[in-house]
Design a protein around this motif. Structure first.
Motif, PDB file in Angstrom:
ATOM      1  N   VAL A  41      17.606 -26.319 -49.502  1.00  0.00           N
ATOM      2  CA  VAL A  41      16.311 -26.250 -50.185  1.00  0.00           C
ATOM      3  C   VAL A  41      15.276 -25.893 -49.121  1.00  0.00           C
ATOM      4  N   THR A  42      14.684 -24.692 -49.240  1.00  0.00           N
ATOM      5  CA  THR A  42      13.784 -24.173 -48.209  1.00  0.00           C
ATOM      6  C   THR A  42      12.356 -24.101 -48.724  1.00  0.00           C
ATOM      7  N   CYS A  43      11.448 -24.696 -47.959  1.00  0.00           N
ATOM      8  CA  CYS A  43      10.016 -24.659 -48.261  1.00  0.00           C
ATOM      9  C   CYS A  43       9.370 -23.630 -47.336  1.00  0.00           C
ATOM     10  N   THR A  44       8.796 -22.586 -47.895  1.00  0.00           N
ATOM     11  CA  THR A  44       8.203 -21.510 -47.111  1.00  0.00           C
ATOM     12  C   THR A  44       6.685 -21.636 -47.093  1.00  0.00           C
ATOM     13  N   ASN A  45       6.145 -21.597 -45.880  1.00  0.00           N
ATOM     14  CA  ASN A  45       4.693 -21.607 -45.645  1.00  0.00           C
ATOM     15  C   ASN A  45       4.004 -22.908 -46.044  1.00  0.00           C
ATOM     16  N   PHE A  46       4.751 -24.009 -46.104  1.00  0.00           N
ATOM     17  CA  PHE A  46       4.126 -25.324 -46.223  1.00  0.00           C
ATOM     18  C   PHE A  46       5.111 -26.383 -45.761  1.00  0.00           C
ATOM     19  N   SER A  47       4.570 -27.515 -45.309  1.00  0.00           N
ATOM     20  CA  SER A  47       5.395 -28.624 -44.842  1.00  0.00           C
ATOM     21  C   SER A  47       5.494 -29.669 -45.941  1.00  0.00           C
ATOM     22  N   PRO A  48       6.686 -29.952 -46.427  1.00  0.00           N
ATOM     23  CA  PRO A  48       6.830 -30.944 -47.497  1.00  0.00           C
ATOM     24  C   PRO A  48       6.527 -32.343 -46.980  1.00  0.00           C
ATOM     25  N   SER A  49       5.988 -33.170 -47.846  1.00  0.00           N
ATOM     26  CA  SER A  49       5.629 -34.540 -47.460  1.00  0.00           C
ATOM     27  C   SER A  49       6.779 -35.514 -47.638  1.00  0.00           C
ATOM     28  N   SER A  50       7.843 -35.083 -48.306  1.00  0.00           N
ATOM     29  CA  SER A  50       8.975 -35.970 -48.544  1.00  0.00           C
ATOM     30  C   SER A  50      10.225 -35.148 -48.815  1.00  0.00           C
ATOM     31  N   GLN A  51      11.350 -35.833 -48.893  1.00  0.00           N
ATOM     32  CA  GLN A  51      12.619 -35.193 -49.214  1.00  0.00           C
ATOM     33  C   GLN A  51      12.579 -34.603 -50.626  1.00  0.00           C
ATOM     34  N   PRO A  52      13.370 -33.543 -50.896  1.00  0.00           N
ATOM     35  CA  PRO A  52      13.455 -33.040 -52.273  1.00  0.00           C
ATOM     36  C   PRO A  52      13.975 -34.128 -53.216  1.00  0.00           C
ATOM     37  N   MET A  53      13.510 -34.089 -54.429  1.00  0.00           N
ATOM     38  CA  MET A  53      14.014 -34.995 -55.457  1.00  0.00           C
ATOM     39  C   MET A  53      15.153 -34.292 -56.187  1.00  0.00           C
ATOM     40  N   ALA A  63      24.492 -35.909 -50.289  1.00  0.00           N
ATOM     41  CA  ALA A  63      24.276 -36.603 -49.024  1.00  0.00           C
ATOM     42  C   ALA A  63      23.463 -35.720 -48.102  1.00  0.00           C
ATOM     43  N   ASN A  64      22.511 -36.312 -47.391  1.00  0.00           N
ATOM     44  CA  ASN A  64      21.666 -35.568 -46.458  1.00  0.00           C
ATOM     45  C   ASN A  64      22.506 -34.999 -45.324  1.00  0.00           C
ATOM     46  N   ALA A  65      22.316 -33.713 -45.013  1.00  0.00           N
ATOM     47  CA  ALA A  65      23.068 -33.057 -43.931  1.00  0.00           C
ATOM     48  C   ALA A  65      22.145 -32.488 -42.866  1.00  0.00           C
ATOM     49  N   GLY A  66      20.889 -32.979 -42.808  1.00  0.00           N
ATOM     50  CA  GLY A  66      19.991 -32.547 -41.744  1.00  0.00           C
ATOM     51  C   GLY A  66      18.951 -31.540 -42.217  1.00  0.00           C
ATOM     52  N   THR A  67      18.018 -31.233 -41.313  1.00  0.00           N
ATOM     53  CA  THR A  67      16.942 -30.284 -41.610  1.00  0.00           C
ATOM     54  C   THR A  67      16.819 -29.275 -40.482  1.00  0.00           C
ATOM     55  N   SER A  68      16.113 -28.190 -40.733  1.00  0.00           N
ATOM     56  CA  SER A  68      15.822 -27.181 -39.709  1.00  0.00           C
ATOM     57  C   SER A  68      14.467 -26.568 -40.006  1.00  0.00           C
ATOM     58  N   ARG A  69      13.845 -26.009 -38.959  1.00  0.00           N
ATOM     59  CA  ARG A  69      12.529 -25.380 -39.108  1.00  0.00           C
ATOM     60  C   ARG A  69      12.526 -24.066 -38.351  1.00  0.00           C
ATOM     61  N   GLN A  70      11.903 -23.031 -38.921  1.00  0.00           N
ATOM     62  CA  GLN A  70      11.835 -21.723 -38.290  1.00  0.00           C
ATOM     63  C   GLN A  70      10.442 -21.152 -38.443  1.00  0.00           C
ATOM     64  N   PHE A  71      10.048 -20.315 -37.451  1.00  0.00           N
ATOM     65  CA  PHE A  71       8.778 -19.591 -37.486  1.00  0.00           C
ATOM     66  C   PHE A  71       9.054 -18.143 -37.124  1.00  0.00           C
ATOM     67  N   GLN A  72       8.381 -17.206 -37.782  1.00  0.00           N
ATOM     68  CA  GLN A  72       8.480 -15.806 -37.416  1.00  0.00           C
ATOM     69  C   GLN A  72       7.260 -15.052 -37.928  1.00  0.00           C
ATOM     70  N   SER A  81       9.246 -21.835 -42.259  1.00  0.00           N
ATOM     71  CA  SER A  81      10.156 -22.366 -43.265  1.00  0.00           C
ATOM     72  C   SER A  81      10.722 -23.699 -42.799  1.00  0.00           C
ATOM     73  N   TYR A  82      10.848 -24.609 -43.738  1.00  0.00           N
ATOM     74  CA  TYR A  82      11.418 -25.933 -43.482  1.00  0.00           C
ATOM     75  C   TYR A  82      12.554 -26.114 -44.475  1.00  0.00           C
ATOM     76  N   THR A  83      13.780 -26.314 -43.963  1.00  0.00           N
ATOM     77  CA  THR A  83      14.961 -26.331 -44.819  1.00  0.00           C
ATOM     78  C   THR A  83      15.636 -27.696 -44.803  1.00  0.00           C
ATOM     79  N   PHE A  84      15.883 -28.217 -45.991  1.00  0.00           N
ATOM     80  CA  PHE A  84      16.694 -29.423 -46.161  1.00  0.00           C
ATOM     81  C   PHE A  84      18.124 -28.986 -46.495  1.00  0.00           C
TER      82      PHE A  84
END
Length: 396
Positions: A41-53, A63-72, A81-84
């Motif tokens: 689940v990727t959030c583009t151009n904003f930082s989510p305040s909580s985990q996806p529901m 089950a949570n498998a980590g997050t990643s963040r990218q800029f370009q 982008s912020y990816t769950f």
């Protein structure tokens, strides 16, 4: 014979007017009992305040498998982008709809469209796949699915594998696009369930050259997997090192990620400047000339630098064919500030020769481009430049 592994990636978006969007994807659209898939689940151009529901779905475990963040950077815009990453483990066979997936945003809840997952009984493999799909797969990830003709689309190709050698460069089929050469890839690791995957990320950029509903991809990539073989019996001599060097089997594979649809819009005809010659992106211009005082027949060097973000190597100036001047073809230098050449400068150096002493200036220089962020044409101009021309001793 090499085996073909084909993967179907569902990539679905919901966005708002500010380019802030949520996308959801599965690394496979079909699996079997006991084989987990990854939901991203990727959030583009904003930082989510909580985990996806996530929905509560009988027969699936999340089950949570980590997050990643990218800029370009792309066409003058900074894209983040912020990816769950979420591990989805099927508990019983069936066809599942993953919905609703919800992410909190200041404007409310953003919900990507539903995803579907087919789960087969344990031991069965989805049609068009085989048992090697758990050892390696490749993903094609364009940063956008809508663009203008000439607009740069940054792309990532991700190869995930557990163990292998002889990895070949990916082959991206891209009819209707110009594709940049791949710079050196990056390497990372990710955990999926109890398994660690090596991740090779290849970055490139595609520039559409025609309008319409185009297909970017598929991507094909080959490698040799090292697959652990099950030990069916122990050595009669009870040697703990027996079979140590023979417990892996090498299996050549051809991996494939399916094509992604890209909607390419034509550049608007309304308000198109006369000097426009196809540049798309966001740019600035500097210009100067020297010397400022010459004799008829002496050369004057005009220097123009166009800097910014876009397809830098494709930039060209309009022809500087001015009355009263003899012009020569410019020399051109490109300076790239990132590996893909999407940020940098294009420097033009052109020699012009005044043909009479009535000339008092070098005319205005214009460069125009289409800005895909504002969806408008822009015209950059420098000059005119004062020039003092003295009579020559000899007629031209």
């Amino acid at each position: 014979m090499s085996r073909i592994l084909a993967f179907n990636f569902a990539l679905l978006f919901v966005s708002n007017a500010h380019g802030q969007e949520v996308s959801a994807s599965l690394d496979r659209a079909a699996t079997s009992i006991g084989e987990s898939v990854t939901l991203s689940v990727t959030c583009t151009n904003f930082s989510p305040s909580s985990q996806p529901m996530l929905p509560s779905i009988p027969g699936l475990r999340f089950a949570n498998a980590g997050t990643s963040r990218q800029f370009q950077l792309a066409n003058g815009a900074r894209i983040s982008s912020y990816t769950f990453n979420i591990l989805v483990t099927p508990l019983k066979p069936g066809n599942y709809t993953l919905s609703p997936i919800q992410v909190r945003h200041k404007s409310g809840l953003l919900k990507p469209k539903p995803l579907t997952l087919r789960v087969l009984p344990a031991g069965e493999q989805p049609k068009g796949s085989n048992a090697l799909s758990q050892y390696a797969y490749v993903r094609l990830l364009p940063t956008k699915t809508t663009a203008y003709v000439g607009e740069v689309i940054p792309i990532e190709i991700q190869l995930h594998y557990i163990d292998g050698v002889n990895v070949q460069m990916p082959e991206l089929i891209a009819d209707g696009f110009n594709v940049a050469a791949f710079p050196k890839h990056t390497q990372s690791r990710m955990q999926k369930g109890n398994q660690i995957y090596q991740v090779l990320t290849f970055r490139t950029a595609a520039v559409p050259v025609k309008a319409g509903e185009l297909q970017l991809g598929p991507v094909k990539q080959s490698m040799v997997l090292r697959v652990r073989q099950k030990q069916n019996r122990r050595s009669p001599f009870n040697d703990p090192f027996d079979g140590f060097f023979n417990r892996y089997q090498q299996k050549p594979v051809n991996l494939e990620a399916k094509a992604q649809p890209i909607t390419v819009k034509p550049l608007p005809n309304a308000n198109k400047p006369a000097s426009f010659n196809g540049a798309v992106g966001r740019y600035a211009m500097q210009a100067n000339l020297s010397p400022l005082e010459v004799t008829v027949g002496d050369p004057v060097t005009v220097n123009v630098r166009i800097s910014g973000q876009g397809a830098i190597e494709s930039l060209n100036l309009p022809k500087l064919n001015w009355p009263g001047f003899k012009s020569y073809e410019p020399s051109v230098t490109t300076k790239k500030e990132n590996p893909l050449g999407l940020l940098g400068s294009r420097i033009f150096e052109q020699v012009v020769i005044p043909e009479n002493d009535k000339i008092a200036e070098v005319p205005r220089i214009e460069f125009s481009f289409f800005d895909p962020v504002t969806t408008r044409y822009r015209v950059l101009a420098k000059g005119p430049f004062p020039l003092k021309v003295k009579p020559g001793d000899k007629p031209l």
